[in-house]
Scaffold this motif. Structure first.
Motif, PDB file in Angstrom:
ATOM      1  N   GLY A   1       0.806  -1.218   0.000  1.00  0.00           N
ATOM      2  CA  GLY A   1       0.000   0.000   0.000  1.00  0.00           C
ATOM      3  C   GLY A   1       0.835   1.260   0.000  1.00  0.00           C
ATOM      4  N   LEU A   2       1.914   1.254   0.757  1.00  0.00           N
ATOM      5  CA  LEU A   2       2.814   2.410   0.780  1.00  0.00           C
ATOM      6  C   LEU A   2       3.452   2.635  -0.584  1.00  0.00           C
ATOM      7  CD1 LEU A   2       4.536   2.011   4.256  1.00  0.00           C
ATOM      8  CD2 LEU A   2       2.914   3.789   3.566  1.00  0.00           C
ATOM      9  N   GLN A   3       3.747   1.556  -1.291  1.00  0.00           N
ATOM     10  CA  GLN A   3       4.302   1.681  -2.632  1.00  0.00           C
ATOM     11  C   GLN A   3       3.279   2.310  -3.584  1.00  0.00           C
ATOM     12  OE1 GLN A   3       7.583   1.444  -2.106  1.00  0.00           O
ATOM     13  NE2 GLN A   3       7.815   0.263  -3.976  1.00  0.00           N
ATOM     14  N   ILE A   4       2.039   1.855  -3.497  1.00  0.00           N
ATOM     15  CA  ILE A   4       0.984   2.425  -4.340  1.00  0.00           C
ATOM     16  C   ILE A   4       0.855   3.918  -4.060  1.00  0.00           C
ATOM     17  CG2 ILE A   4      -1.504   2.438  -4.820  1.00  0.00           C
ATOM     18  CD1 ILE A   4      -1.465  -0.606  -4.147  1.00  0.00           C
ATOM     19  N   GLU A   5       0.800   4.251  -2.778  1.00  0.00           N
ATOM     20  CA  GLU A   5       0.672   5.659  -2.388  1.00  0.00           C
ATOM     21  C   GLU A   5       1.862   6.486  -2.887  1.00  0.00           C
ATOM     22  OE1 GLU A   5      -0.414   8.152   1.617  1.00  0.00           O
ATOM     23  OE2 GLU A   5       0.893   6.397   1.850  1.00  0.00           O
TER      24      GLU A   5
ATOM     25  N   ARG B   1      -7.880   5.497 -14.432  1.00  0.00           N
ATOM     26  CA  ARG B   1      -6.856   4.893 -15.291  1.00  0.00           C
ATOM     27  C   ARG B   1      -6.853   3.370 -15.225  1.00  0.00           C
ATOM     28  NH1 ARG B   1      -1.170   7.992 -14.654  1.00  0.00           N
ATOM     29  NH2 ARG B   1      -1.772  10.052 -15.430  1.00  0.00           N
ATOM     30  N   CYS B   2      -7.545   2.809 -14.247  1.00  0.00           N
ATOM     31  CA  CYS B   2      -7.551   1.358 -14.089  1.00  0.00           C
ATOM     32  C   CYS B   2      -8.940   0.895 -13.661  1.00  0.00           C
ATOM     33  CB  CYS B   2      -6.487   0.904 -13.087  1.00  0.00           C
ATOM     34  SG  CYS B   2      -6.644   1.605 -11.441  1.00  0.00           S
ATOM     35  N   GLU B   3      -9.142  -0.376 -13.611  1.00  0.00           N
ATOM     36  CA  GLU B   3     -10.446  -0.942 -13.275  1.00  0.00           C
ATOM     37  C   GLU B   3     -10.547  -1.242 -11.781  1.00  0.00           C
ATOM     38  OE1 GLU B   3     -11.581  -4.142 -15.864  1.00  0.00           O
ATOM     39  OE2 GLU B   3     -10.679  -3.140 -17.587  1.00  0.00           O
ATOM     40  N   VAL B   4     -10.295  -0.217 -10.975  1.00  0.00           N
ATOM     41  CA  VAL B   4     -10.352  -0.353  -9.524  1.00  0.00           C
ATOM     42  C   VAL B   4     -11.117   0.847  -8.975  1.00  0.00           C
ATOM     43  CG1 VAL B   4      -9.000  -0.537  -7.395  1.00  0.00           C
ATOM     44  CG2 VAL B   4      -8.126  -1.569  -9.492  1.00  0.00           C
ATOM     45  N   ASP B   5     -12.057   0.606  -8.084  1.00  0.00           N
ATOM     46  CA  ASP B   5     -12.827   1.686  -7.494  1.00  0.00           C
ATOM     47  C   ASP B   5     -11.940   2.574  -6.622  1.00  0.00           C
ATOM     48  OD1 ASP B   5     -14.741   2.545  -4.956  1.00  0.00           O
ATOM     49  OD2 ASP B   5     -15.769   2.607  -6.907  1.00  0.00           O
ATOM     50  N   HIS B   6     -12.176   3.882  -6.657  1.00  0.00           N
ATOM     51  CA  HIS B   6     -11.325   4.810  -5.907  1.00  0.00           C
ATOM     52  C   HIS B   6     -11.337   4.539  -4.404  1.00  0.00           C
ATOM     53  CE1 HIS B   6     -15.189   6.917  -5.419  1.00  0.00           C
ATOM     54  NE2 HIS B   6     -14.639   7.461  -4.350  1.00  0.00           N
ATOM     55  N   SER B   7     -12.461   4.084  -3.860  1.00  0.00           N
ATOM     56  CA  SER B   7     -12.505   3.794  -2.421  1.00  0.00           C
ATOM     57  C   SER B   7     -11.627   2.589  -2.080  1.00  0.00           C
ATOM     58  CB  SER B   7     -13.938   3.569  -1.953  1.00  0.00           C
ATOM     59  OG  SER B   7     -14.498   2.436  -2.575  1.00  0.00           O
ATOM     60  N   ASN B   8     -11.512   1.649  -3.001  1.00  0.00           N
ATOM     61  CA  ASN B   8     -10.640   0.496  -2.765  1.00  0.00           C
ATOM     62  C   ASN B   8      -9.170   0.871  -2.833  1.00  0.00           C
ATOM     63  OD1 ASN B   8     -12.698  -1.297  -2.272  1.00  0.00           O
ATOM     64  ND2 ASN B   8     -12.828  -2.003  -4.376  1.00  0.00           N
ATOM     65  N   ILE B   9      -8.832   1.851  -3.658  1.00  0.00           N
ATOM     66  CA  ILE B   9      -7.435   2.300  -3.732  1.00  0.00           C
ATOM     67  C   ILE B   9      -7.008   2.850  -2.374  1.00  0.00           C
ATOM     68  CG2 ILE B   9      -5.846   3.959  -4.776  1.00  0.00           C
ATOM     69  CD1 ILE B   9      -7.507   3.605  -7.397  1.00  0.00           C
ATOM     70  N   SER B  10      -7.859   3.632  -1.759  1.00  0.00           N
ATOM     71  CA  SER B  10      -7.566   4.157  -0.424  1.00  0.00           C
ATOM     72  C   SER B  10      -7.360   3.023   0.577  1.00  0.00           C
ATOM     73  CB  SER B  10      -8.718   5.060   0.033  1.00  0.00           C
ATOM     74  OG  SER B  10      -8.555   5.441   1.378  1.00  0.00           O
ATOM     75  N   LYS B  11      -8.228   2.029   0.527  1.00  0.00           N
ATOM     76  CA  LYS B  11      -8.117   0.886   1.444  1.00  0.00           C
ATOM     77  C   LYS B  11      -6.844   0.084   1.182  1.00  0.00           C
ATOM     78  CE  LYS B  11     -13.091   0.496   2.054  1.00  0.00           C
ATOM     79  NZ  LYS B  11     -14.293  -0.261   1.703  1.00  0.00           N
TER      80      LYS B  11
ATOM     81  N   THR C   1      -5.499  -7.316  -9.528  1.00  0.00           N
ATOM     82  CA  THR C   1      -5.696  -5.943  -9.062  1.00  0.00           C
ATOM     83  C   THR C   1      -4.363  -5.208  -9.008  1.00  0.00           C
ATOM     84  OG1 THR C   1      -7.586  -6.670  -7.740  1.00  0.00           O
ATOM     85  CG2 THR C   1      -6.647  -4.517  -7.212  1.00  0.00           C
ATOM     86  N   LEU C   2      -3.328  -5.899  -8.558  1.00  0.00           N
ATOM     87  CA  LEU C   2      -1.988  -5.314  -8.539  1.00  0.00           C
ATOM     88  C   LEU C   2      -1.574  -4.903  -9.956  1.00  0.00           C
ATOM     89  CD1 LEU C   2       0.463  -4.926  -6.494  1.00  0.00           C
ATOM     90  CD2 LEU C   2       1.372  -6.977  -7.548  1.00  0.00           C
TER      91      LEU C   2
ATOM     92  N   SER D   1       1.258   3.429 -14.826  1.00  0.00           N
ATOM     93  CA  SER D   1       2.215   3.306 -15.942  1.00  0.00           C
ATOM     94  C   SER D   1       3.577   2.818 -15.476  1.00  0.00           C
ATOM     95  CB  SER D   1       2.358   4.643 -16.679  1.00  0.00           C
ATOM     96  OG  SER D   1       1.114   5.064 -17.185  1.00  0.00           O
ATOM     97  N   ILE D   2       3.545   1.815 -14.602  1.00  0.00           N
ATOM     98  CA  ILE D   2       4.782   1.201 -14.115  1.00  0.00           C
ATOM     99  C   ILE D   2       4.654  -0.312 -14.244  1.00  0.00           C
ATOM    100  CG2 ILE D   2       5.346   3.076 -12.510  1.00  0.00           C
ATOM    101  CD1 ILE D   2       4.265   1.295 -10.236  1.00  0.00           C
ATOM    102  N   HIS D   3       5.778  -1.003 -14.154  1.00  0.00           N
ATOM    103  CA  HIS D   3       5.768  -2.466 -14.150  1.00  0.00           C
ATOM    104  C   HIS D   3       5.300  -2.931 -12.770  1.00  0.00           C
ATOM    105  CE1 HIS D   3       7.156  -6.614 -14.405  1.00  0.00           C
ATOM    106  NE2 HIS D   3       7.151  -6.435 -15.720  1.00  0.00           N
ATOM    107  N   PRO D   4       4.493  -3.984 -12.705  1.00  0.00           N
ATOM    108  CA  PRO D   4       4.001  -4.461 -11.397  1.00  0.00           C
ATOM    109  C   PRO D   4       5.103  -4.739 -10.374  1.00  0.00           C
ATOM    110  CG  PRO D   4       2.831  -5.572 -13.167  1.00  0.00           C
ATOM    111  CD  PRO D   4       3.927  -4.766 -13.812  1.00  0.00           C
ATOM    112  N   THR D   5       6.281  -5.113 -10.834  1.00  0.00           N
ATOM    113  CA  THR D   5       7.358  -5.397  -9.881  1.00  0.00           C
ATOM    114  C   THR D   5       7.752  -4.159  -9.083  1.00  0.00           C
ATOM    115  OG1 THR D   5       9.054  -5.052 -11.575  1.00  0.00           O
ATOM    116  CG2 THR D   5       8.314  -7.324 -11.194  1.00  0.00           C
TER     117      THR D   5
END
Length: 83
Positions: free
Chosen positions: A12-16, A32-42, A54-55, A63-67
């Motif tokens: 989560g810290l990496q996403i943030e 930009r992706c198929e994820v609800d904004h409230s779930n991104i916060s969670k 989801t990752l 626009s980054i590689h999942p790794t």
């Protein structure tokens, strides 16, 4: 805190981090992706045990590689296995 929860929080810290570096709000990333904004916060708070798909969606939205989302220090201690 369990290792699983610590790992979720680290992801989560990496996403943030990447979202903030790009100056994106939760809603902008969600668009930009198929994820609800409230779930991104969670996810950023480590409250969701996300799927690999989801990752991948989050990485595409950033626009980054999942790794990149898994590129952090994490100490995994081996559990003893009873035989």
């Amino acid at each position: 805190m369990s290792e699983k929860l610590e790992f979720q929080k680290a992801v989560g810290l990496q996403i943030e981090k990447f979202r903030n570096q790009q100056g994106l709000s939760y809603r902008q990333l969600a668009q930009r992706c198929e994820v609800d904004h409230s779930n991104i916060s969670k996810m950023e708070k480590g409250e969701i045990d996300m799927r690999i798909s989801t990752l991948m969606e989050i990485a595409k939205g950033l626009s980054i590689h999942p790794t990149e989302l898994l590129n952090f220090e994490f100490d995994i201690t081996a559990s003893e296995i009873e035989e």
